[in-house]
Structure formats: C-alpha cells, structure tokens
Design an enzyme around this catalytic site. Structure first.
Site, PDB file in Angstrom:
ATOM      1  N   GLY A  43      33.599  27.951  55.658  1.00  0.00           N
ATOM      2  CA  GLY A  43      34.650  27.651  56.614  1.00  0.00           C
ATOM      3  C   GLY A  43      34.803  28.786  57.611  1.00  0.00           C
ATOM      4  O   GLY A  43      34.642  28.611  58.797  1.00  0.00           O
ATOM      5  N   LEU A  97      38.973  40.444  40.744  1.00  0.00           N
ATOM      6  CA  LEU A  97      39.134  39.359  39.770  1.00  0.00           C
ATOM      7  C   LEU A  97      37.808  38.932  39.155  1.00  0.00           C
ATOM      8  O   LEU A  97      37.752  38.501  38.008  1.00  0.00           O
ATOM      9  CB  LEU A  97      39.830  38.170  40.436  1.00  0.00           C
ATOM     10  CG  LEU A  97      41.227  38.525  40.990  1.00  0.00           C
ATOM     11  CD1 LEU A  97      41.785  37.398  41.835  1.00  0.00           C
ATOM     12  CD2 LEU A  97      42.191  38.868  39.857  1.00  0.00           C
ATOM     13  N   ASN A  98      36.739  39.028  39.943  1.00  0.00           N
ATOM     14  CA  ASN A  98      35.395  38.775  39.421  1.00  0.00           C
ATOM     15  C   ASN A  98      34.459  39.650  40.235  1.00  0.00           C
ATOM     16  O   ASN A  98      34.305  39.461  41.443  1.00  0.00           O
ATOM     17  CB  ASN A  98      35.016  37.288  39.573  1.00  0.00           C
ATOM     18  CG  ASN A  98      33.585  36.999  39.126  1.00  0.00           C
ATOM     19  OD1 ASN A  98      32.657  37.767  39.386  1.00  0.00           O
ATOM     20  ND2 ASN A  98      33.395  35.884  38.448  1.00  0.00           N
ATOM     21  N   LYS A 149      31.335  39.943  40.462  1.00  0.00           N
ATOM     22  CA  LYS A 149      30.153  39.335  41.067  1.00  0.00           C
ATOM     23  C   LYS A 149      30.506  38.576  42.355  1.00  0.00           C
ATOM     24  O   LYS A 149      29.914  38.807  43.408  1.00  0.00           O
ATOM     25  CB  LYS A 149      29.498  38.390  40.061  1.00  0.00           C
ATOM     26  CG  LYS A 149      28.144  37.880  40.492  1.00  0.00           C
ATOM     27  CD  LYS A 149      27.522  36.960  39.435  1.00  0.00           C
ATOM     28  CE  LYS A 149      26.893  37.766  38.307  1.00  0.00           C
ATOM     29  NZ  LYS A 149      25.983  36.933  37.472  1.00  0.00           N
ATOM     30  N   LYS A 201      44.419  42.439  45.751  1.00  0.00           N
ATOM     31  CA  LYS A 201      44.530  42.184  47.188  1.00  0.00           C
ATOM     32  C   LYS A 201      43.316  41.379  47.650  1.00  0.00           C
ATOM     33  O   LYS A 201      42.329  41.257  46.932  1.00  0.00           O
ATOM     34  CB  LYS A 201      44.610  43.515  47.959  1.00  0.00           C
ATOM     35  CG  LYS A 201      45.911  44.269  47.702  1.00  0.00           C
ATOM     36  CD  LYS A 201      46.042  45.532  48.543  1.00  0.00           C
ATOM     37  CE  LYS A 201      45.159  46.650  48.041  1.00  0.00           C
ATOM     38  NZ  LYS A 201      45.464  47.948  48.689  1.00  0.00           N
ATOM     39  N   GLY A 202      43.400  40.850  48.865  1.00  0.00           N
ATOM     40  CA  GLY A 202      42.330  40.000  49.383  1.00  0.00           C
ATOM     41  C   GLY A 202      41.060  40.792  49.649  1.00  0.00           C
ATOM     42  O   GLY A 202      41.093  41.982  49.941  1.00  0.00           O
ATOM     43  N   GLU A 250      37.807  39.255  53.749  1.00  0.00           N
ATOM     44  CA  GLU A 250      37.660  39.686  55.139  1.00  0.00           C
ATOM     45  C   GLU A 250      37.545  41.191  55.279  1.00  0.00           C
ATOM     46  O   GLU A 250      37.309  41.700  56.374  1.00  0.00           O
ATOM     47  CB  GLU A 250      38.849  39.175  55.958  1.00  0.00           C
ATOM     48  CG  GLU A 250      38.926  37.669  55.957  1.00  0.00           C
ATOM     49  CD  GLU A 250      40.240  37.142  56.505  1.00  0.00           C
ATOM     50  OE1 GLU A 250      40.197  36.206  57.310  1.00  0.00           O
ATOM     51  OE2 GLU A 250      41.301  37.660  56.121  1.00  0.00           O
TER      52      GLU A 250
END
Ligand code: FES
Ligand code: FES
Lengths: 737, 168
Positions: A245, A620-621, A623, A691-692, A695
């Site tokens: 996306g 969180l992961n 990979k 956190k994100g 990006e």
C-alpha cells in the site's frame, strides 16, 4: 465483555515482560507465509463470484476541461459489452485521503487532472471490456491547465495553521559562526505497490459488499458509504491480503465507487482492476517539494537557528501538503525556529500520503543541510548530530517518551567502521570508481490510533483474534498471533488470526506506522481481560496466574485451558490515544550509514553498503521488523537515485506512468543491507511499549546516500533524484589521484 | 479459439477469446490466481510462470500461442505442507512482505537456478565460457526482472543462495 482503555498515563509494567513464553519479539516466520509462497493467499481481484462482470475504467485524455460527450453508442454494440457507466455525480474525482470519514470530491463532468476516471465500461469478459474502453469515443472541451509547478510557484498559498515561529531565525543566521541556506527539491513519487488497486463489488439486497485492496477498512467503509449514500452498516469491505500500500491505498479509490455503481445497475458482481498506468495517473502521489532549509550554528557547532519551509502542490479543494518539517521540529536544538508549508494549486493527480509523509523527503533536506554544516564547521557529521540532541522538545519543552538516538549514532558508526572514513571529498578512487561514505539520522513520529479487537478462547484450547485490521506486508497476522500466544500461554499455531473484514471490530488500519502498536494493543487488552476471567474461574488473583503451553496454573492447581473453558470465552477491547500523546514527544530514532561508488566517467552511482541502526521500543517480531526497515531503506535508495514521476508541463499527463519508466529499485540496485535494533521500551507509547517501525527506515535513508555521493566525488546535488546527468559535468578529474 | 495445454500436470481443453493473455487464462479461466498481475506489460515479473521449464512473463504471451505446451505455475511448485525448497526458503528468510510479487519471484528463481547450472552467463559473469558461480551479484542480476516494492531483495537473495548451495 468489553474493555476500553485510554492511554492517559505511562504503563509501568507490560504483561509482555512478565509472561516468559518467549514468543513475543522472536523472529518467527510469518504465519501466512506458506499461503503466500504457494500462491494460495487471495488478494481482492482474485475472488470469483458467480456471474461476475468485468469493468475497465476510462480516464480523461485531457488534463483540464470538461467532458462534452461520452458516445456510449460507439461501444455498446461491441460483442460482450454490457454497459457503459457514466455516473457523473457519484464517481470520485480522486481517492479519499487517509483516515477521512467522508467521501472525497465526487462528480466528474469537469476534468481536473489527466487520467481522471470518467467512465467504466463493463463487459462479460475482461478482454471485451478492455477493448471497448479503448474504443470509447469521448469529446472534451479543453481549458487552460495549471501544469507547470515551477512557473506557478509564486502563487503558493500558506497551508492553514502550518506556520510556526520562535525567536528570530534571520538574526540567528546573520550572527552565526557558520550557516547553511539552500533549497532542496524532490520530485513527485508513486507508491507503486505491486498489486494494482482493485475492487470487486456485489450487492446483497441493499447491502454493498466490496473486496477492496485497501489499508484502513473502518474509515474506507465510512468513505464508501458516504459516496454511495448508504448507512455504514450497509457496507462491508473485505481485504484479507493486500499487495502493498505504502499510502496509496489509505483511502478508497475511484474504482471502488465505479464498481459499486455498476454492480447495482447491472444486478451482477462487477470487478474493476486498475491498469498500472491508471494507478500512476488516478490514485495518489507524493507531491514534489521545494524545501528551503536554513541552519545557523555557533563556533562550538551548536545550532542557534533552524528553519524549514516547504512548498508542495495539490488539486483544488485538497489541503494535504507534505509536512516535510515534521521531524525537523523536534530532532535538533536551536532557540530560533521557523516552519511552514505552502500549497500551489495544480491540475495534477491527488497529492497525499506515501510512506512516511513528511520525514521521507523532509529529512533529505535536513540531513543534507546537517552534512553541509558539519563540513563548514569541520566537525564530524555524527558528532554534530550528537551535539545537537535537545534535552526536551525545542518548542513545546515536552519530554521525549524514549529516545536512543545518541546510542544509535554511536553503535551504528562503530558497526559501520565510520572512523575509517576520509572526511575530505574525492579522496578514494578504486579503479574507475570514487568511493564515499555518508550518514544521516532517522526519525519518525509515533502515534496511537483508536483500535478494537475481539479475542475468543475456544473450548478446544485455541484462540481466535478478529479485527478489521489489515496486513499489507507489515506482518500483522504474525505479530497479533505472537501477542495473543504470549499472553494466553498458547503455542503460536493454536492462534487463528482473522483480519480484513469490516464485520469484525474496527481497527486503526495500516498507515502512519501505528498499525502494529494500535491493533496490537487492542489484542493485548482483550487477552488481559481473558486472563482475568481465567483467574476468577480458578478462584485466585490474576497476578498469580501462569498460562503456559495451553495450561492454566494457579498456586498448586494446574488445568488445561481446554478443560477450564466449557463455552467460548470472549473479550472485545478498544484502545484510544490519551494524555500521554500530549504529554510526551514520541518518535522512533535511528542512524543510517551508506557506502557508495560513483563512476568517475559516467557518474553512475552504486550503493555498496548500507546499514541502519534503529530503536523503536519493543520489537514485536525481529524478522518482520527487519524486513520493514529493509523496505524503508530501499525506498530511500529509490528516492536518492531513481524515482522521479514526471509531469508534462504542456498537457498535464504523467510522462513515465509505468514500471518501465518510473524506476523502482531492482534487486541489482540493492546490496545486502544490515539492520540492528537497540533494546528499548517506551512506556508512554502503549502497553506493548512498542513504537512504529514501518516508516522509520525510509526517514533519512536517501540523505545518507546523497551525503555519501558528496563524500565520494565532491559533488553536492540538492535536486533529487541524483541521476548521473546531474553529476557528470561536475566530476573531478581522477588523474589527480 | 480452441486450445489444449497442460498446466501443473493437468491437461486442459479451453475455448478462449484469442485476446486472452496466458496470465488472464490462468487467473480468470483456470482459477490459478497465484500468478499475479502487476503491470500487464512485461515490466514487473509478477506474472512469471514456467513454459516448458523456462521462465516467461505470462502477461506478454497470448494463451492461444501455447497449444500443447506445458505450463507450471506457483501452485504447481508446491503447497502448504509440501513446499518446494525455494518456497520454504522464502518463508524462512522472509523473502517477501505483502507477498504479491512472491509467486513470480519463486517461479523466476526456480528457472534461474537451472540457467546457472546450465552455464548461461549473465551481465555480471566474469566471462562467457566458465561455469558461473551463484554469487550474490549473480543472483541479484538474474533476479532483476522481478520487482518487489516491499523491497525484500536482501532476503530474496539469502533464500535463493541457500537453496542454490550456500554463499559463494
Ligand atoms: S504482470 Fe507480467 S510482467 Fe508485470
Ligand atoms: S513482497 Fe510485496 S512486492 Fe514483493
């Protein structure tokens, strides 16, 4: 059982740090991986409904004006053609912007950009529809178009509320020991997700069901309902798999409404897939920018002034303007500050969000300017950045929730071997190639968005997670399964994840790097609630409950979950942003280091090494997080070297509207990248303390390459992308070396 | 037009509009949607399938040109529980994100390994005579017809390298 949680104060202790299942953060394979690699994962255009008809959009062949007539008769008699839809009222002029809750501008009698969809040809087969769409005869009334950005730049108008002033930047510039004052330009870009936008619409009575390739289903549903004049309850959108996306599928596109209208008129399911050319012409672009950067510093290399002003373009009626100074506002210190955005009205395809709107191109300018300043001051670029890390937000004085920027810079520099770099440009020639090294900071704001999920523990000991969240390649399926498995003490393959259906609780959607933290938190909260219920069933305190390997333990009692639960046990949870979003500056940080080779005769640039060191709270992961960073860094390579969506100044069309002419990085353009995450927890962000990440990797990446190019050959290009024609005339003579 | 061909080992007799591309035949007529359409113009590689063992862009070929041919798609290479070595390696190395380019990557890589084994040189090979080695540079060069906007390239190279016998 419903849980509502507002992020009003920092979370001291995350359950994820106490459960010891060793599932969260692990680099597990994607749970949907086998479906994807075997071609069994179904994307929107791949559902086949009985009696389905095929629609092909027709785009305007002029850039500005009016449709005089669409000669429907010119194609109606062609074999297989069912109808030509010319719903000039309902058709979308352009896609919705991300998170809009209403339809974008509708109505297409007037043409506001080249390729604007004006009709849909529907036929029994795709071949018949495509042929008729090409044959459809349309007459237009041409009008003067606003196609030349540079010629119109003086007409730019300030974007509402974008201006920020603190102190006196002009004075700081005058009294600076060293300053940088220059303009950077970046071109329009296309997200160019590999899956073209697609919608398959059908009606169940008064209810519209749409398989749509979208990122944010709960707001897409509101947009589509508004566009069709329906109650949102009567719209269902499904998107189990989305082929990328990067912002282009945040809002509904013109194909969705066209498919819905046609399906209604025809009483049959209608599938509309955009051609690659239409994706370029009629979805959304990242606007080109002109950025004026000013940095003032004292003799110690401390910033005294920072100014970042941006001019972008957009369609009339749209106020999105690439917030290029987003990170500049909090990244470095300096008492005097000025920021602002201006918009030039253009008759060009919608400008909106593309991966890291703001930072992605803003940091090209900021980090380029920092590199120039470091050279003027004769300070190492890494050191200059470290020296200017502000204690608190330079304007609001708010504290940072967590920030491992200095550590990223130090560790990144060490791992890369930065100390071996020669700081004088054009110092190293290897054969016919100039070799250089550059670096840049990475920074991207972090957000939490309202998100809900339902988790059900089944009597057979399996857990089911349901939310209308999407997985656009980000790893949602896997990380949600990891969170649920970790908190419920289940093996990961005992968790089923159902996403991408607005029949499920509404989620944040995928965008702005907030998806994992927002949707993940809703799953966390629902699992927390289930843990409480289980503890009650065992007659004890939840603090004493241990869930592990499908067993529930409390003191000396231990029971399999499957025996404890007779009926499905369900919890629905919603997380909302709260006070911590206002009380702290939240962002992910990192450092990029790059090594490039610039051909001494042709100016060809090859990226030879690229390393990113990031800190974004809990990973969180590992990979899928590394893959997200790779993705961002490669967007950075494309931004630095090849991507340039060209608008024709005379007729308004996009000159390079396909994948042969709009140059995405290919495999051979990308070396074996390295990514490292530093251990961090962000207690103000969300209960996951994450956190994100989606990006962060792009923010600053292109600047590291540009700075490396300068270091390699001594040519400073401030006009992206840095193609060889911009270098070749300025390359140093290799004979001197 | 009438057409008989074999797809993933099964013979199909079809009546097709002569304008139907091989890709649309697979996706729309045989329900084999594993082959993806990213551009329909031979520019992205998402539609890569094996035609009598060789990789081609199926969007650039008309179905009716394939009378008697044998086509292998991603669905024919393996399935859940029975993945091909490359499919398994793509999962293990995270050689994808959204997964849309992935079937094309894997079909392409399947044939590419055979091309290297057969000694075909590439633009980055040292010379035209010697057996090319499966270096990272050779893999990247030979896989550059398959775009991946998610940019899984480093992991794609890792996955292929492992199946091709380890890093050279
Ligand atoms: S769809 Fe065939 S190459 Fe892109
Ligand atoms: S995995 Fe998304 S395009 Fe390659």
């Amino acid at each position: 059982m419903d849980v509502n949680f507002k992020m009003d104060k920092p979370v001291e202790r995350s359950l994820l740090d106490t459960t010891n299942q060793n599932i969260i953060s692990r680099p597990l394979d994607r749970i949907e991986g086998p479906l994807k690699v075997s071609g069994r994962a179904k994307y929107s255009a791949e559902f086949k409904l009985p009696n389905m008809a095929h629609g092909v959009l027709v785009g305007a062949a002029i850039g500005k004006g009016r449709v005089k007539e669409i000669d429907v008769k010119s194609v109606e008699a062609l074999p297989g053609v069912l109808m030509v839809v010319t719903d000039t009222e309902k058709f979308l002029r352009n896609p919705a912007q991300g998170m809009d809750t209403e339809a974008p501008k509708q109505g297409v009698t007037s043409i506001d950009y080249f390729g604007q969809p004006i009709a849909l040809v529907v036929a029994e087969t795709f071949e018949a529809a495509r042929n008729a769409a090409n044959a459809l005869s349309v007459t237009y009334e041409d009008a003067e178009g606003r196609f030349d950005f540079d010629a119109r730049i003086d007409t730019a108008k300030p974007k509402k509320d974008s201006e920020k002033n603190q102190g006196d930047v002009d004075d700081a510039m005058r009294s600076a020991h060293a300053n940088v004052d220059a303009k950077w330009t970046t071109p329009s870009q296309s997200s160019a997700a590999m899956e073209p936008h697609a919608s398959l619409a059908h009606w169940e009575g008064q209810k519209l069901v749409l398989y749509g390739s979208y990122q944010m289903l709960s707001s897409n549903r509101l947009q589509l309902a508004d566009a069709m004049g329906l109650d949102p309850e009567d719209v269902r959108i499904l998107a189990h798999y989305v082929g990328g996306g990067f912002g282009a599928k945040l809002g509904i596109g013109p194909e969705s409404v066209a498919a819905a209208v046609a399906a209604k008129d025809l009483g049959r399911p209608v599938r509309v897939v955009m051609t690659r050319q239409q994706v370029f012409e009629a979805t959304v672009r990242r606007s080109n920018t002109v950025q004026h950067l000013q940095l003032a510093a004292d003799a110690e290399g401390r910033l005294t002034g920072v100014s970042h002003e941006t001019i972008t373009g957009n369609l009339e009626g749209e106020d999105f303007s690439e917030p290029a100074s987003a990170a500049t506002q909090f990244l470095y210190s300096g008492a005097n500050r000025r920021f602002g955005n201006e918009i030039v009205l253009m008759d060009q395809v919608l400008a909106g969000s593309m991966r890291a709107p703001g930072e992605a191109v803003g940091m090209l300018a900021l980090e380029g300017a920092m590199d120039e300043l470091a050279e003027l001051l004769d300070v190492d670029p890494v050191e200059l950045r470290k020296r200017n890390i502000p204690e608190r937000h330079p304007t609001s004085d708010l504290p940072f929730s967590s920030r491992s920027l200095a550590e990223c810079l130090e560790i990144g520099a060490r791992d890369f071997g930065w100390s071996k770099r020669k700081s004088a440009p054009a110092s190293t020639l290897e054969g016919e190639w100039w070799i250089g090294h550059g670096m840049a900071t990475a920074a991207r704001s972090n957000m939490l968005i309202k998100s809900s999920a339902r988790v059900t523990l089944q009597p057979d000991g399996r857990a089911l997670v349901e939310t209308d969240m999407t997985d656009i390649g980000t790893g949602t399926y896997t990380i949600l399964a990891q969170i649920a498995a970790e908190l419920l003490g289940l093996p990961i393959d005992a968790v089923d994840i159902h996403l991408g259906d607005t029949n499920f609780p509404p989620a944040s959607g995928s965008g702005g790097s907030f998806g994992a933290a927002s949707a993940g938190t809703s799953v966390y909260l629902a699992c927390e609630k289930l843990r409480q219920t289980i503890a009650e069933k065992l007659g004890g305190e939840v603090e004493d409950l241990v869930l592990s390997d499908g067993m529930a333990r409390m003191g000396n009692t231990s029971e399999p979950l499957s025996e404890l639960i007779a009926e499905p046990l369900e919890a629905t949870a919603t997380v909302e942003p709260g006070e911590t979003g206002k009380a702290f500056v939240q962002a992910g940080f990192g450092a990029h280091f790059a090594e490039v080779a610039v051909h001494a005769h042709t100016g060809e640039v090859r990226v030879r090494r690229m390393e990113g060191t990031f800190a974004a709270g809990r990973i969180l992961n590992e990979k899928t997080a590394i893959s997200q960073c790779f993705g961002g860094m490669v967007f950075g390579i494309g931004t630095a070297l090849t991507e340039d969506m060209m608008h024709d100044h005379r007729y308004g069309h996009i000159v390079n509207r396909d994948l042969a002419e709009y140059h995405l990085p290919v495999n051979a353009d990308v070396p074996q990248l390295k990514v490292k995450f530093l251990e961090e927890r962000d207690h103000a962000a969300n209960p996951l303390l994450a956190k994100g990440i989606g990006e962060l990797g792009i923010s600053g990446a292109g600047a590291a390459i540009a700075n490396a190019i300068y270091n390699a050959c001594g040519v400073r290009v401030r006009d992206y992308p840095i193609t060889l024609d911009k270098l070749i005339d300025h390359l140093p003579d290799p004979k001197g070396l | 037009m009438h057409l008989t061909l074999t797809v993933n080992g099964t013979e199909h007799a079809l009546d097709l509009d002569p304008r139907t591309s091989l890709l649309d035949m697979l996706r729309d007529h045989l329900d084999l949607t594993g082959s993806k359409k990213g551009c329909d113009h031979g520019q992205c590689g998402a539609c890569t399938v094996l035609l009598n063992g060789r990789r081609i862009n199926s969007c650039l070929s008309l179905a009716v040109m394939h009378e008697g041919d044998e086509i292998t798609t991603i669905e024919g290479l393996g399935e859940e529980g029975k993945l091909s070595p490359l499919q398994a390696a793509f999962v293990a190395h995270d050689g994808y994100q959204c997964g849309y380019c992935t079937p094309g990557q894997i079909c392409s890589a399947t044939a590419m390994l055979g091309e290297v084994e057969a000694g075909w040189p590439s633009h980055v090979s040292d010379n035209l005579e010697d057996q090319p080695q499966l270096t990272d540079a050779e893999i990247s060069e030979r896989m550059s017809g398959n775009l991946c906007r998610c940019s899984a390239y480093p992991n794609i190279v890792d996955a292929i390298s492992e199946v091709g016998g380890g890093r050279k």
